[in-house]
Design an enzyme around this catalytic site. Structure first.
Site, mmCIF file in Angstrom:
data_model
loop_
_atom_site.group_PDB
_atom_site.id
_atom_site.type_symbol
_atom_site.label_atom_id
_atom_site.label_comp_id
_atom_site.label_asym_id
_atom_site.label_seq_id
_atom_site.Cartn_x
_atom_site.Cartn_y
_atom_site.Cartn_z
ATOM 1 N N LYS A 258 0.943 -1.307 -0.002
ATOM 2 C CA LYS A 258 -0.207 -0.132 0.006
ATOM 3 C C LYS A 258 0.642 1.291 0.157
ATOM 4 O O LYS A 258 2.001 1.257 -0.583
ATOM 5 C CB LYS A 258 -0.923 -0.042 1.095
ATOM 6 C CG LYS A 258 -1.587 -1.283 1.444
ATOM 7 C CD LYS A 258 -2.653 -1.438 2.251
ATOM 8 C CE LYS A 258 -3.385 -2.881 2.525
ATOM 9 N NZ LYS A 258 -4.826 -2.739 3.137
ATOM 10 N N HIS B 111 -8.256 -3.677 -6.133
ATOM 11 C CA HIS B 111 -8.353 -3.856 -4.672
ATOM 12 C C HIS B 111 -9.458 -2.907 -4.107
ATOM 13 O O HIS B 111 -9.820 -1.887 -4.746
ATOM 14 C CB HIS B 111 -6.728 -3.101 -4.361
ATOM 15 C CG HIS B 111 -6.658 -3.393 -2.892
ATOM 16 N ND1 HIS B 111 -7.401 -2.551 -1.791
ATOM 17 C CD2 HIS B 111 -5.966 -4.408 -2.208
ATOM 18 C CE1 HIS B 111 -6.851 -3.230 -0.518
ATOM 19 N NE2 HIS B 111 -6.028 -4.238 -0.945
HETATM 20 C C1 PEP Z 1 -4.843 -6.177 1.343
HETATM 21 O O1 PEP Z 1 -4.723 -4.852 1.768
HETATM 22 O O2 PEP Z 1 -4.751 -6.560 0.287
HETATM 23 C C2 PEP Z 1 -4.707 -7.016 2.394
HETATM 24 C C3 PEP Z 1 -4.974 -8.204 2.361
HETATM 25 O O3 PEP Z 1 -4.457 -6.391 3.849
HETATM 26 P P1 PEP Z 1 -4.101 -7.215 5.126
HETATM 27 O O4 PEP Z 1 -3.259 -8.328 4.947
HETATM 28 O O5 PEP Z 1 -3.486 -6.303 5.937
HETATM 29 O O6 PEP Z 1 -5.638 -7.792 5.688
#
Ligand code: PEP
Length: 229
Positions: A10, A87
């Site tokens: 991210k 996403h």
């Molecule tokens: C994501 O943002 O794609 C994700 C899976 O985040 P997390 O593993 O932090 O839940």
């Protein structure tokens, strides 16, 4: 086949030094690891560490008057092999719909790269029994005219960053549903609060899309260790 791990950083970390620290000691021989850092670190990380690099987003036109965008072709020229599309943060915050996502997927395939299409339902959709309709629409509209296998990540939105991962049974049902509702032999990943305690709950998935835990090298290494034992 080696498990596939997509690390979605991210908008983290803040510096290249931080990015190198997170990624320079990963056991790349054990799993196929694709790091998806912020755009500004892609080129340097690729050169310094020679690791598999993906992008978190792309724009479908090759070049031109599209302020603030980065094209799929530019990513390809930098050595990117995978691109995350759809996403939930892009769907929710940046209002990307299935039509936009479909255009992105087509541009990624046109450049010979691999799209990672994220699909998933919100908590409200889950509680009102709409999960299957939502997933079906995301798959149908996102993959219209797509005639090659890609990577699909089931990421229930309520599980992302919440610390509450999807149960093993439900994830398994979704996996069967995705297979029924798509053509081609797509790789299917699970994503949403994956950590070293729950990563063994999804044995029939080809791998994982990991957010938070991929920023913590000790935890990320532990996950890789566990799934490759
Ligand atoms: C994501 O943002 O794609 C994700 C899976 O985040 P997390 O593993 O932090 O839940």
């Amino acid at each position: 086949m080696k498990p596939l791990l997509i690390a979605n950083w991210k908008m983290n970390p803040l510096s290249l030094e931080g990015a190198i620290k997170i990624s320079n000691n990963l056991p790349r021989d054990k799993a196929e690891i694709i790091i998806c850092p912020p755009f500004i670190f892609i080129e340097k990380l690729k050169k310094i560490l020679d690791i598999g690099i993906g992008a978190q987003n792309c724009f479908w036109e090759e070049a031109g008057a599209f302020t603030g965008e980065i094209s799929t072709l530019m990513l390809k020229l930098m050595g990117v092999t995978h691109v995350i599309v759809g996403h939930s943060e892009r769907r929710e915050i940046f209002k990307e719909n299935n039509l936009i996502i479909n255009k992105k997927i087509k541009s990624i395939l046109k450049e010979g790269l691999t799209p990672i299409l994220c699909i998933g339902e919100t908590k409200i959709e889950k509680e009102s029994g709409e999960t299957w309709d939502v997933l079906k629409k995301q798959l149908k509209e996102g993959l219209t005219g797509v005639n090659r296998d890609i990577i699909i990540a089931y990421e229930p939105i309520w599980a992302i960053g919440s610390g509450i991962a999807c149960s093993s049974d439900v994830a398994e049902e979704v996996m069967v549903f995705i297979k029924k509702n798509t053509f081609f032999d797509n790789k299917i990943l699970y994503g949403g609060s994956v950590n070293s305690n729950n990563v063994t709950d999804y044995p029939s998935f080809s791998g994982f899309l990991i957010g938070g835990a991929s920023l913590n090298p000790v935890e990320f290494n532990k996950i890789i260790e566990i799934i490759t034992q």
